[in-house]
Design a protein around this motif. Sequence first.
Motif, short mmCIF file in Angstrom:
data_model
loop_
_atom_site.label_atom_id
_atom_site.label_comp_id
_atom_site.label_asym_id
_atom_site.label_seq_id
_atom_site.Cartn_x
_atom_site.Cartn_y
_atom_site.Cartn_z
N GLU A 1 54.13 38.66 41.30
CA GLU A 1 53.06 37.97 41.99
C GLU A 1 52.29 38.95 42.88
O GLU A 1 51.07 38.87 43.01
CB GLU A 1 53.62 36.83 42.83
CG GLU A 1 52.57 35.97 43.50
CD GLU A 1 53.18 34.86 44.32
OE1 GLU A 1 52.63 33.74 44.32
OE2 GLU A 1 54.24 35.09 44.96
N GLY A 2 53.03 39.90 43.47
CA GLY A 2 52.38 40.91 44.29
C GLY A 2 51.39 41.75 43.51
O GLY A 2 50.30 42.05 44.00
N SER A 3 51.76 42.11 42.28
CA SER A 3 50.82 42.90 41.47
C SER A 3 49.70 42.04 40.91
O SER A 3 48.59 42.51 40.69
CB SER A 3 51.57 43.60 40.33
OG SER A 3 52.11 42.67 39.42
N ALA A 4 49.98 40.77 40.68
CA ALA A 4 48.97 39.87 40.09
C ALA A 4 47.93 39.44 41.10
O ALA A 4 46.73 39.43 40.81
CB ALA A 4 49.65 38.65 39.48
N MET A 5 48.37 39.06 42.29
CA MET A 5 47.43 38.52 43.28
C MET A 5 48.01 38.65 44.69
O MET A 5 48.02 37.70 45.47
CB MET A 5 47.09 37.06 42.97
CG MET A 5 48.29 36.16 42.78
SD MET A 5 47.80 34.45 42.49
CE MET A 5 49.35 33.62 42.80
N GLY A 6 48.51 39.85 44.98
CA GLY A 6 49.21 40.08 46.23
C GLY A 6 48.39 39.81 47.48
O GLY A 6 48.93 39.40 48.51
N MET A 7 47.08 40.03 47.42
CA MET A 7 46.25 39.81 48.59
C MET A 7 46.12 38.32 48.92
O MET A 7 45.94 37.95 50.09
CB MET A 7 44.87 40.43 48.40
CG MET A 7 44.83 41.93 48.60
SD MET A 7 45.31 42.44 50.27
CE MET A 7 45.12 44.22 50.11
N VAL A 8 46.20 37.47 47.90
CA VAL A 8 46.17 36.03 48.15
C VAL A 8 47.37 35.64 49.01
O VAL A 8 47.26 34.91 50.00
CB VAL A 8 46.17 35.25 46.83
CG1 VAL A 8 46.23 33.75 47.09
CG2 VAL A 8 44.93 35.60 46.00
N LEU A 9 48.53 36.16 48.63
CA LEU A 9 49.75 35.90 49.38
C LEU A 9 49.72 36.62 50.73
O LEU A 9 50.18 36.08 51.75
CB LEU A 9 50.95 36.38 48.55
CG LEU A 9 52.34 35.89 48.91
CD1 LEU A 9 52.41 34.38 48.88
CD2 LEU A 9 53.35 36.49 47.94
N GLY A 10 49.18 37.84 50.74
CA GLY A 10 49.17 38.64 51.95
C GLY A 10 48.37 38.02 53.08
O GLY A 10 48.72 38.17 54.26
N LYS A 11 47.31 37.32 52.74
CA LYS A 11 46.47 36.70 53.76
C LYS A 11 47.26 35.66 54.55
O LYS A 11 47.11 35.54 55.77
CB LYS A 11 45.24 36.07 53.09
CG LYS A 11 44.25 35.47 54.07
CD LYS A 11 42.87 35.28 53.44
CE LYS A 11 42.88 34.51 52.16
NZ LYS A 11 41.51 34.20 51.67
#
Length: 686
Positions: free
Chosen positions: A360-370
Amino acid sequence: MSRFDRAGLRAALFCLIVGCAAHGAYAADIASAATPDFLQSNINPAIDPGVDFFEYANGGWLARHPIPASEASWGIGNAVEEQLYVSLRRINEQSASAPQASGSDQQKIGDFWTTAMDTARADRLGAHPLDAELARIAAARKVGDALDIAFHDQMLGFNSLFNVYISQDEKNSGVMAIHLSQGGLGLPERDFYFNPEKGVAQIRDEYVAHLARTLVLLGRDPKAASGAAAKVMAFETALAQASRKLEDLRDPQKNYNKMSAADVSAKYTPSIDWNARLAAWNLRPDSVIVGQPEYLAAVDKLLQQTPMPVLQDYLRLRLADAYSEFLSRRFDQENFHFYGQVLSGQKEQRERWKRVLDNEGSAMGMVLGKIFVREYFPEAAKQRYAGLVEAIRVAYKDRIDRLDWMSPETKAKAQAKLAAITTKVGYPDKWKDYSALVIGRDSYAQNMMNAARWRFDDALSKYGKPVDRSEWGMTPQTYNAYYNPSNNEIVLPAAIFTVPGVSDAQVDDAVAYGYAAAGTIGHEITHGFDDEGRQFDAAGNLADWWTADDAAKFSAHAEAMVQQFNAYEPLPGLHINGKASLGENIADYGGLLLGLDAFKKTEQYRNGEMIGGLTPLQRYFLGYALGWMSQQREQRLRARLLSDVHAPAKWRVLGPLSNIPEFYEAFGIRPGQPMWRPEAERVRIW
């Protein structure tokens, strides 16, 4: 270059002459401490720091934390990730627990998590998520068809035959350029195909067997699969033979060959019309940057010489290896057997939920990071480490001024570059827009393909536009950091400052300066002045700003570090590649010196107060060693020695520290001990 503290050297020699028991003295302090602190508890007091400082500093922790069966290595980074996993899992489960607005961040997170964790559905689907791609390969009849697939693979997030990507022009950092480079190997690095060491030879045999088993999973008869796998291995070996070695890929000048796309076709790849291929992606460049022209020429010849069934099997296997982890358990387990067990030494697979979070981090990590930083990274921590950056910058400024070998002309340009380095701490000020990314519940593999296509389209959208220098290349929850030479910037994600099990308020300055300021901030800033980074100017352009005499002096000092690391032999017959790891080794050493200079200005250092029976200077060096507290299986070590530009963790402690007089002083290192180097043999860089 560093300047030696001769007083520190004299103190160490004095202890040898009069019989000082420095190690025994501070060992007694540690034993008598009422409450062990986190640094103290990591120590193995049975080891003399002059014999093996890595084992002395970290051996206690490593003995209590053996490598889990599911891991290839285990250390501080894993301990940090274990903390992060708990937080990230909570975010995912909360998002998946209730209906979310379509297209929202929570919907994407919840659907990704739910689908990836549904192993029963993955088993029912088998290889079917790849049906369209496999049909495309089966329909290939000529070289042009194989090239269609190789270009299509770029959009799916992996490379076959070669690599095409968009990034800043190294010699004009304000412009996004198209780059062509070598790629397409199934083993991690070209030397895996040729190194004669027994363990590496066994990896090659196991790889061919893995290819055969994967073809069987795709429907091939076992006997036919075995023969086909051998032919694919021969094809990949030919690709590897044409590939540049790991150390040669670190020369930015030799890997920068700018020409028109038409010239690439005419001179190197008559089978590939680069203008037409790029136009299919709506790219019409005046020029492209070719990393390794001779590799592209070899690929062109191989395409003409290789039977189509072999090319088809190569393409099938590249696809399967890229997506096996997201398919049924049979594919997943086969992929793990080779890449996890054979190549890395894992005894069992990691828990699925952790692997899902990684992907998930490689797929859309910034979505989670926010969401992550909003809940888990306080503003006070961001301000503390932003302050450390400036302390390191001042220390580097002073160190450049004191250099006795560099001319005033080059010093002035070095100072200009240092002053121009920008810093990103914690998380982006502007978050990337993921609204176009579609995540659903069709299949895990489909979501990963959607994410790959989104990243590819995002890259294409940058071409012809001004460079966005605010963009981050790592998520905030990543336990890592980087220096980007084209932006002349250091990027420090929130997670990199974490000491596992310890709040930031409990981390004293000695540890903060050793662990974060030296091991991360100083390390990354020094990358701007290592053997590769020094070739980029203050604006991020690949341009020579050194006098010829200064460049020659730098290279001579750097060569001493190459030889130091070449001499280390972590496994019988396999040495550290001092040339390939030079940039990282310079950055480690530079970071230590800068962190030390900055730490000497703190109140803790000036007061000399002992904590946990340790002096401030001892805590500083132990804090640095804490950052590399890690152990790995022999299989992982072997693979990294051949494919990684970083030296193994242990030698990232032993190597740079053996060049620093204050380290000798702090721990009473004596001539004749393994950690001791005669002064004339110590490296002096920055």
